[in-house]
Design an enzyme around this catalytic site. Structure first.
Site, short mmCIF file in Angstrom:
data_model
loop_
_atom_site.label_atom_id
_atom_site.label_comp_id
_atom_site.label_asym_id
_atom_site.label_seq_id
_atom_site.Cartn_x
_atom_site.Cartn_y
_atom_site.Cartn_z
CB CYS A 1 85.14 106.97 98.70
SG CYS A 1 86.92 106.98 98.77
CD GLU B 1 79.17 91.06 98.80
OE1 GLU B 1 80.27 91.34 99.31
OE2 GLU B 1 78.12 91.64 99.12
NE ARG B 2 78.26 95.04 95.42
CZ ARG B 2 77.52 96.11 95.61
NH1 ARG B 2 76.57 96.41 94.76
NH2 ARG B 2 77.73 96.91 96.62
CB ALA C 1 87.80 95.25 100.31
CE LYS D 1 82.82 90.50 103.06
NZ LYS D 1 82.47 90.52 101.64
P1 NAD Z 1 79.29 98.08 101.12
O1 NAD Z 1 79.30 98.63 102.50
O2 NAD Z 1 78.00 97.66 100.54
O3 NAD Z 1 80.25 96.80 101.07
C1 NAD Z 1 81.54 96.84 101.63
C2 NAD Z 1 81.82 95.51 102.31
O4 NAD Z 1 80.95 95.36 103.44
C3 NAD Z 1 81.59 94.32 101.41
O5 NAD Z 1 82.65 93.44 101.58
C4 NAD Z 1 80.26 93.77 101.87
O6 NAD Z 1 80.19 92.37 101.76
C5 NAD Z 1 80.16 94.19 103.32
N1 NAD Z 1 78.80 94.56 103.71
C6 NAD Z 1 77.86 95.17 102.96
N2 NAD Z 1 76.76 95.44 103.68
C7 NAD Z 1 76.99 94.99 104.91
C8 NAD Z 1 76.24 95.00 106.12
N3 NAD Z 1 75.02 95.53 106.18
N4 NAD Z 1 76.80 94.47 107.22
C9 NAD Z 1 78.03 93.96 107.17
N5 NAD Z 1 78.79 93.93 106.05
C10 NAD Z 1 78.29 94.43 104.94
O7 NAD Z 1 80.02 99.15 100.20
P2 NAD Z 1 80.19 99.11 98.62
O8 NAD Z 1 78.88 99.36 97.99
O9 NAD Z 1 80.95 97.91 98.22
O10 NAD Z 1 81.15 100.38 98.39
C11 NAD Z 1 80.68 101.68 98.17
C12 NAD Z 1 80.77 102.51 99.43
O11 NAD Z 1 82.10 102.50 99.92
C13 NAD Z 1 80.46 104.00 99.18
O12 NAD Z 1 79.69 104.48 100.25
C14 NAD Z 1 81.84 104.65 99.18
O13 NAD Z 1 81.87 106.01 99.53
C15 NAD Z 1 82.54 103.82 100.19
N6 NAD Z 1 83.98 103.90 100.02
C16 NAD Z 1 84.69 104.63 100.92
C17 NAD Z 1 86.05 104.76 100.79
C18 NAD Z 1 86.83 105.56 101.77
O14 NAD Z 1 88.05 105.39 101.81
N7 NAD Z 1 86.21 106.41 102.57
C19 NAD Z 1 86.70 104.16 99.71
C20 NAD Z 1 85.96 103.41 98.81
C21 NAD Z 1 84.59 103.29 98.97
#
Ligand code: NAD
Length: 521
Positions: free
Chosen positions: A304, A199-200, A170, A196
């Site tokens: 999002c 982590e923030r 998430a 999972k």
């Molecule tokens: P993020 O991708 O940085 O993190 C999401 C999850 O992925 C976290 O649990 C993180 O630990 C993991 N993660 C981060 N980078 C990774 C990598 N390189 N490889 C594998 N795992 C990784 O996203 P965020 O900053 O927490 O959330 C914001 C983003 O989420 C925005 O782009 C937003 O548009 C999107 N979002 C989309 C929806 C939707 O339903 N389309 C809903 C909410 C948020």
């Protein structure tokens, strides 16, 4: 911690005793029904975005701990998958009640770690709760299909059965709602889970686990691991995990989709967005401006489905000064302060990234009508605050248009006709959400018919579907087949099993040996 009740404060765990840099309490893992202190030597600080004080320290689970979470889920599946649908439904009824009772506590955790206002955090929890409520309909949702007499003395039944162990990853922006899009749907249909959280923002998940346990969920049915890449890789690679739900950024979403799919798992991946709000000159002006401001700057633009691009059609461009005035009046403050309209963004890095995207827009020729980059919030000088910011005269080739900003920044584009607006939106790679503001039904119908975006609002700025539907972002905003929650969410977490059976009186005429393919006439 002072903001929490004693139960939540205890859940954050004891103080770290291994001489690590910070003395903030740790967040525990949740494995096989136990809240356990991680043996990891790697912890990440979770900050309150309004102060940047460390709230908790979240472990990067060790390989052995992740393995223990996976095996607990495998073991629990053996019995959980055999429970009656009514048992699983009753669990959801009790869970729904407990979430309702603890809404304020959940909201406080959301505000503490994510920064959004209390009112907005309440919405975060409520929208997740609604998915749990929908899960209570499992007795209808999981019904299969039957056909009697498909041949003589022969009937067919298709069951929707669980897959096995499933997993979820998430993002930070909806600490309660998005976890609740995932594990309740999976477990109510008979699966077990490894989750999972971001982590923030681990706090809301940990309280949701405590409530799930209190509701009577057996040990091992849901397990929580923490961490970053290694935890994600574990989920993508662990052989027993059959399906992965991901919500977050494009980069992580594509990576998880590809790695998980390569390993033969189902993956549903909701990713980034650039949502356009089209403002027709015939729209109700006051209402449209109010809706736009709320949808662009609410949650500090970290949704999002935030309307981050305003597309003014024709004369509607003259409404920009009123929009600026309305945005200027919003109160920026720590999320727990009364009267705050928007809180901080998640981190100093996010603040810098947003500020530099605003600057790139100015450098490329956009006009900054409202600049919130230097805002000072008294009492919260160390917070990651950015005030509402509006860039006008934005062109589609500018970086502030092509990139998702994910902050309280509205970019305004002007076009001459509705056709131009539709073309602009359909040329954008994302397909998460869009909205049109108009009083003309034919205009609205043309827009909804011709636009290639998965979720559309007509005079509704943030059209996130309720859980009896599904979250149907499309194109660049989604990878996979079955969407989150609703009927589709249940389909994602189940597979068909079809039984063709013949029951014939023993003294009926024998059929004889047939070596040809049965044709069942
Ligand atoms: P993020 O991708 O940085 O993190 C999401 C999850 O992925 C976290 O649990 C993180 O630990 C993991 N993660 C981060 N980078 C990774 C990598 N390189 N490889 C594998 N795992 C990784 O996203 P965020 O900053 O927490 O959330 C914001 C983003 O989420 C925005 O782009 C937003 O548009 C999107 N979002 C989309 C929806 C939707 O339903 N389309 C809903 C909410 C948020």
């Amino acid at each position: 911690l002072k903001m929490m009740n004693p139960v939540t404060a205890r859940m954050y765990g004891g103080m770290v005793k291994r001489g690590l840099a910070s003395a903030a309490p740790t967040t525990k893992l949740f494995i096989n029904g136990q809240f356990v202190e991680s043996k990891s030597d790697k912890f990440l600080d979770v900050h309150n975005p309004a102060t940047n004080e460390v709230v908790t320290r979240v472990p990067c689970a060790t390989a052995a701990e992740m393995e223990a979470a996976g095996s607990a889920a495998v073991e629990a599946f053996k019995t959980w998958s055999q429970t009656s649908v009514l048992t699983r439904q009753q669990l959801m009824f009790r869970y729904q009640e407990l979430i309702k009772k603890n809404m304020k506590e959940l909201s406080k955790l959301v505000t503490l770690e994510q920064g959004k206002t209390y009112a907005d955090a309440d919405g975060d929890v409520l929208r997740g709760l609604q998915v749990v409520e929908h899960c209570c309909s499992v007795t209808s949702l999981q019904l299969g299909e039957t056909m009697p007499s498909i041949s003589r003395d022969m009937d067919a039944i298709s069951y929707r059965v669980p897959l096995g162990v499933c997993a979820g990853v998430a993002p930070f922006n909806f600490p309660a709602m998005i976890p609740l899009w995932m594990f309740p749907v999976a477990i109510v249909s008979g699966n077990t889970y490894v989750f999972k959280p971001s982590e923030r923002v681990p706090g809301a998940t940990m309280l949701l686990m405590k409530l799930l346990q209190e509701a009577g969920c057996p040990d091992g049915v849901v397990n929580v691991i923490h961490g970053q890449h290694e935890a994600v890789n574990f989920i993508c690679d662990y052989p027993a995990i059959r399906a992965i739900s991901f919500v977050g950024s494009d980069q992580a979403g594509r990576y998880i989709y590809e790695r998980g799919s390569r390993n033969g798992k189902r993956v549903q991946s909701n990713m980034g967005a650039k949502n356009h709000g089209v403002i027709m000159p015939d729209a109700n002006k006051d209402n449209t401006i109010t809706q736009l401001v709320g949808a662009a700057f609410g949650a500090a633009g970290q949704r999002c489905m935030a309307l981050s691009t305003a597309v003014f059609v024709g004369e509607a461009r003259n409404w920009l000064p009123d929009l600026v005035a309305k945005a200027k009046a919003l109160k920026v403050n720590a999320g727990h302060e009364p009267g705050a309209d928007l809180g901080p963004v998640i981190s100093p890095q996010a603040k810098n990234r947003i500020a530099s995207l605003v600057q790139s827009g100015i450098d490329e020729g956009a006009e900054c009508l409202l600049d919130g980059r230097d805002i000072k919030v008294p009492g919260y000088e160390h917070g990651n605050f950015i005030g509402p910011t509006i860039l006008s005269d934005v062109k589609p080739n500018m970086k502030c248009y092509t990139e998702e900003i994910f902050g309280p920044v509205l970019v305004a584009v002007s076009v001459d006709t509705l056709d131009d607006a539709i073309e602009l939106i359909n040329s954008n790679p994302y397909g998460n959400g869009t909205a049109i503001f108009t009083t003309n039904g034919a205009t609205a119908r043309k827009f909804t018919n011709e636009i290639d975006v998965g979720q559309i609002g007509v005079n509704v700025p943030i059209p996130v579907p309720l859980p009896m539907f599904s979250f149907t972002g499309s194109r660049g905003s989604f990878l996979g087949d079955a969407n989150f929650y609703g009927k589709s969410g249940l389909n994602f977490y189940t597979q068909w099993k079809t039984v063709t059976q013949m029951w014939r009186d023993s003294d009926a005429t024998p059929t004889g040996t047939a070596t040809a393919m049965p044709v069942m006439r």
